[in-house]
Design a protein around this motif. Structure first.
Motif, PDB file in Angstrom:
ATOM      1  N   VAL A 146    -131.471  23.208 -89.751  1.00  0.00           N
ATOM      2  CA  VAL A 146    -131.802  21.888 -90.267  1.00  0.00           C
ATOM      3  C   VAL A 146    -130.547  21.027 -90.273  1.00  0.00           C
ATOM      4  N   LEU A 147    -130.738  19.722 -90.100  1.00  0.00           N
ATOM      5  CA  LEU A 147    -129.645  18.768 -90.187  1.00  0.00           C
ATOM      6  C   LEU A 147    -129.567  18.303 -91.636  1.00  0.00           C
ATOM      7  N   LEU A 148    -128.605  18.847 -92.354  1.00  0.00           N
ATOM      8  CA  LEU A 148    -128.582  18.671 -93.800  1.00  0.00           C
ATOM      9  C   LEU A 148    -128.478  17.206 -94.216  1.00  0.00           C
ATOM     10  N   GLN A 149    -127.552  16.462 -93.638  1.00  0.00           N
ATOM     11  CA  GLN A 149    -127.377  15.081 -94.071  1.00  0.00           C
ATOM     12  C   GLN A 149    -128.628  14.252 -93.834  1.00  0.00           C
ATOM     13  N   LYS A 150    -129.208  14.378 -92.672  1.00  0.00           N
ATOM     14  CA  LYS A 150    -130.413  13.618 -92.354  1.00  0.00           C
ATOM     15  C   LYS A 150    -131.533  13.948 -93.323  1.00  0.00           C
ATOM     16  N   GLU A 151    -131.756  15.227 -93.554  1.00  0.00           N
ATOM     17  CA  GLU A 151    -132.865  15.659 -94.394  1.00  0.00           C
ATOM     18  C   GLU A 151    -132.633  15.342 -95.865  1.00  0.00           C
ATOM     19  N   LEU A 152    -131.409  15.569 -96.333  1.00  0.00           N
ATOM     20  CA  LEU A 152    -131.149  15.461 -97.769  1.00  0.00           C
ATOM     21  C   LEU A 152    -130.911  14.029 -98.223  1.00  0.00           C
ATOM     22  N   THR A 153    -130.397  13.171 -97.344  1.00  0.00           N
ATOM     23  CA  THR A 153    -130.314  11.768 -97.736  1.00  0.00           C
ATOM     24  C   THR A 153    -131.712  11.147 -97.786  1.00  0.00           C
ATOM     25  N   ALA A 154    -132.597  11.556 -96.883  1.00  0.00           N
ATOM     26  CA  ALA A 154    -133.982  11.072 -96.940  1.00  0.00           C
ATOM     27  C   ALA A 154    -134.663  11.565 -98.214  1.00  0.00           C
ATOM     28  N   HIS A 252    -127.489   7.884-100.648  1.00  0.00           N
ATOM     29  CA  HIS A 252    -126.414   8.383 -99.802  1.00  0.00           C
ATOM     30  C   HIS A 252    -125.516   9.368-100.548  1.00  0.00           C
ATOM     31  N   THR A 253    -125.086   9.003-101.743  1.00  0.00           N
ATOM     32  CA  THR A 253    -124.101   9.843-102.422  1.00  0.00           C
ATOM     33  C   THR A 253    -124.687  11.189-102.815  1.00  0.00           C
ATOM     34  N   THR A 254    -125.905  11.209-103.363  1.00  0.00           N
ATOM     35  CA  THR A 254    -126.504  12.480-103.775  1.00  0.00           C
ATOM     36  C   THR A 254    -126.793  13.360-102.571  1.00  0.00           C
ATOM     37  N   GLY A 255    -127.337  12.753-101.512  1.00  0.00           N
ATOM     38  CA  GLY A 255    -127.658  13.539-100.324  1.00  0.00           C
ATOM     39  C   GLY A 255    -126.440  14.186 -99.694  1.00  0.00           C
ATOM     40  N   VAL A 256    -125.334  13.446 -99.587  1.00  0.00           N
ATOM     41  CA  VAL A 256    -124.153  14.054 -98.969  1.00  0.00           C
ATOM     42  C   VAL A 256    -123.479  15.053 -99.904  1.00  0.00           C
ATOM     43  N   ALA A 257    -123.558  14.845-101.221  1.00  0.00           N
ATOM     44  CA  ALA A 257    -122.971  15.821-102.148  1.00  0.00           C
ATOM     45  C   ALA A 257    -123.645  17.173-102.003  1.00  0.00           C
ATOM     46  N   VAL A 258    -124.975  17.187-101.919  1.00  0.00           N
ATOM     47  CA  VAL A 258    -125.696  18.448-101.733  1.00  0.00           C
ATOM     48  C   VAL A 258    -125.393  19.033-100.357  1.00  0.00           C
ATOM     49  N   SER A 259    -125.299  18.185 -99.331  1.00  0.00           N
ATOM     50  CA  SER A 259    -125.009  18.667 -97.976  1.00  0.00           C
ATOM     51  C   SER A 259    -123.657  19.365 -97.913  1.00  0.00           C
ATOM     52  N   TRP A 260    -122.618  18.737 -98.495  1.00  0.00           N
ATOM     53  CA  TRP A 260    -121.291  19.356 -98.469  1.00  0.00           C
ATOM     54  C   TRP A 260    -121.266  20.647 -99.291  1.00  0.00           C
ATOM     55  N   THR A 261    -122.026  20.692-100.370  1.00  0.00           N
ATOM     56  CA  THR A 261    -122.061  21.918-101.178  1.00  0.00           C
ATOM     57  C   THR A 261    -122.680  23.069-100.394  1.00  0.00           C
ATOM     58  N   LEU A 262    -123.779  22.816 -99.712  1.00  0.00           N
ATOM     59  CA  LEU A 262    -124.404  23.862 -98.900  1.00  0.00           C
ATOM     60  C   LEU A 262    -123.496  24.258 -97.733  1.00  0.00           C
ATOM     61  N   HIS A 263    -122.788  23.301 -97.182  1.00  0.00           N
ATOM     62  CA  HIS A 263    -121.805  23.594 -96.124  1.00  0.00           C
ATOM     63  C   HIS A 263    -120.756  24.592 -96.629  1.00  0.00           C
ATOM     64  N   LEU A 264    -120.217  24.358 -97.811  1.00  0.00           N
ATOM     65  CA  LEU A 264    -119.196  25.254 -98.369  1.00  0.00           C
ATOM     66  C   LEU A 264    -119.781  26.613 -98.715  1.00  0.00           C
ATOM     67  N   ALA A 432    -119.388  13.777 -89.057  1.00  0.00           N
ATOM     68  CA  ALA A 432    -119.530  12.980 -87.837  1.00  0.00           C
ATOM     69  C   ALA A 432    -120.811  13.299 -87.072  1.00  0.00           C
ATOM     70  N   ASP A 433    -121.153  14.568 -86.915  1.00  0.00           N
ATOM     71  CA  ASP A 433    -122.348  14.966 -86.159  1.00  0.00           C
ATOM     72  C   ASP A 433    -123.296  15.772 -87.035  1.00  0.00           C
ATOM     73  N   ASP A 434    -123.417  15.320 -88.274  1.00  0.00           N
ATOM     74  CA  ASP A 434    -124.259  15.974 -89.264  1.00  0.00           C
ATOM     75  C   ASP A 434    -123.749  17.386 -89.573  1.00  0.00           C
ATOM     76  N   ILE A 435    -124.493  18.113 -90.400  1.00  0.00           N
ATOM     77  CA  ILE A 435    -124.136  19.476 -90.789  1.00  0.00           C
ATOM     78  C   ILE A 435    -125.350  20.366 -90.521  1.00  0.00           C
ATOM     79  N   PRO A 436    -125.512  20.826 -89.277  1.00  0.00           N
ATOM     80  CA  PRO A 436    -126.639  21.728 -88.999  1.00  0.00           C
ATOM     81  C   PRO A 436    -126.374  23.109 -89.572  1.00  0.00           C
ATOM     82  N   MET A 437    -127.390  23.697 -90.217  1.00  0.00           N
ATOM     83  CA  MET A 437    -127.242  25.043 -90.767  1.00  0.00           C
ATOM     84  C   MET A 437    -128.513  25.836 -90.516  1.00  0.00           C
ATOM     85  N   VAL A 438    -128.318  27.118 -90.292  1.00  0.00           N
ATOM     86  CA  VAL A 438    -129.442  28.036 -90.112  1.00  0.00           C
ATOM     87  C   VAL A 438    -129.965  28.405 -91.499  1.00  0.00           C
TER      88      VAL A 438
END
Length: 445
Positions: A146-154, A252-264, A432-438
């Motif tokens: 899934v593309l985390l930023q796209k999905e989670l900001t929506a 924007h802020t909430t969606g990217v905060a969750v995205s970066w957390t899942l990335h880490l 830059a190119d979203d955060i895709p994760m399995v």
């Protein structure tokens, strides 16, 4: 003594920022080279003073004006005056109403059930046949990416839409059309026909909800943003602008905060397992927390805060001095004239090694109560500071904690092989190119 900094350039500083790879990287270099207080050229603001020393930040915390030029990009959302730069006399009572609503438990509890439904709807989609929609490179059979930023900001926009526009008049609101319109406004150049039509649609939608609240005449309700603003005597135009800006900022802020957390967490599976164990202990067989459960998810809270230290969703802040100031820094005392832009590079503050040993390391234990008590409160400022800090910080934390709890109770996340995640600054700290994760189900989830 004079404030240190690099030599001034004819291009106003654009080249230095470009050469560094972006403003966030330039700020890290500036403060590593010149210390906690630096003079530099900030495009759009002339010569500014950047502060990464938390002890100096505290000395500027009461400054209550913002440089108008740096916030002009928000003017299309504000027809009754740019809310980010209104004067202190008007700003203070408006902010007070927002804090009473956005930071209040009644407001959070009122909307919590709808937030849960929205997050669980996303989890069902990720776990079902449609989970591979928007898959990133490297996803294999049975392993959707899934593309985390796209999905989670929506998702975050749907949540804030429900929060700000729910209630009287909300039956006429098509949440998906609101989401689509925001995406058009944010992706199109100002002045295009599509952007203008989308902005008109958003304004008219909010106006209809405000009119319905006025007609219902139910009085003040501190769990309802629009009713609270109406009860305070706020004009409909100012209420519409408030709702528009909150929806813009919050999703924007909430969606990217969750995205970066899942990335880490995807790169630190041992931390992810500890979060999962806490969720199992607190929630048992339940798929989502109640509002009261959030306070029991202490390790999840530490993980989220450490993620926002490493990747602050809003990477910068700025103020403008109304009078001459004297700043006492570790390297000397500096005079700052009235009218100076004081720049807050939150990322550089969060990476200050004097306050964060080995700052590049991901260590949630930095946020134990004991560790927090031993550190300056201005060393961690993901939502800004002072009278212009984010009024929606409390709501954003509730949304982020809930989203993480539901997703991490059900799924494991791991990086897509070969994809490089590169932070860039936009309105928020983006990848830059979203955060895709399995995404795969947890055993027994």
């Amino acid at each position: 003594m004079p404030i240190p900094g690099p030599a001034l350039r004819d291009d106003g500083g654009v080249g230095a920022i470009s050469d560094a790879g972006g403003l966030h990287l330039y700020q890290l270099w500036l403060h590593a080279e010149y210390g906690g207080v630096v003079r530099f050229q900030l495009p759009g603001a002339g010569v500014a003073v950047s502060v990464s020393d938390p002890l100096v930040l505290e000395q500027t915390a009461r400054v209550d004006e913002r440089p108008a030029s740096l916030f002009a990009f928000l003017e299309p959302f504000c027809q009754a005056g740019n809310l980010q730069v209104i004067g202190a006399e008007e700003h203070a009572p408006w902010r007070r109403v927002l804090l009473e609503t956005l930071a209040g438990r009644p407001s959070h509890e009122r909307h919590f059930g709808e937030f849960v439904s929205l997050v669980e709807g996303l989890a069902e989609r990720w776990g079902g046949a449609g989970a591979g929609a928007g898959a990133g490179a490297g996803a294999g059979a049975g392993q959707p990416a899934v593309l985390l930023q796209k999905e989670l900001t929506a998702l975050s926009l749907r949540m804030i839409c429900a929060y700000a526009l729910g209630g009287a008049g909300s039956d006429a609101v098509d949440a998906e059309k609101v989401v689509d319109a925001f995406e058009v406004v944010l992706s199109e150049d100002d002045g295009t026909t599509r952007a203008s039509l989308a902005l008109d649609y958003l304004r008219s939608t909010v106006d209809r909800v405000i009119a319905a609240r006025e007609e219902s005449g139910q009085g003040a309700d501190r769990s309802d943003l629009i009713r609270a603003l109406l009860a305070a005597g706020t004009s409909p135009a100012r209420i519409r602008d408030t709702v528009m800006v909150i929806m813009l900022a919050a999703h924007h802020t909430t969606g990217v905060a969750v995205s970066w957390t899942l990335h880490l967490l995807g790169r630190h599976p041992e931390v992810a397992e500890r979060v999962a164990a806490e969720l199992d202990r607190v929630l048992g067989d339940r798929s989502a927390p109640d509002y009261g459960d959030l306070r029991e998810l202490t390790y999840l809270d530490m993980v989220l805060k450490e993620s926002m230290r490493l990747y602050p969703p809003g990477p910068y802040g700025a103020r403008e001095t109304a009078e001459d100031m004297v700043l006492d820094g570790a390297d000397g005392t500096y005079e700052v004239p009235a009218g100076t832009t004081v720049f807050y590079p939150f990322w550089a503050v969060h990476m200050n090694p004097d306050h964060w040993p080995e700052p590049e390391k991901f260590r949630p234990e930095r946020f134990t109560p004991e560790a927090v008590a031993g550190r300056s409160r201005f060393a961690y400022v993901p939502f800004g500071l002072g009278p212009r800090s984010c009024e929606g910080a409390g709501l954003a934390m509730v949304e982020a904690q809930l989203t993480l709890a539901v997703l991490l109770k059900r799924f494991r996340f791991r990086p897509v092989e070969g994809h490089e995640v590169t932070p860039v600054e936009r309105f928020v700290l983006w990848a830059a190119d979203d955060i895709p994760m399995v995404v795969t189900p947890r055993d027994g989830a």
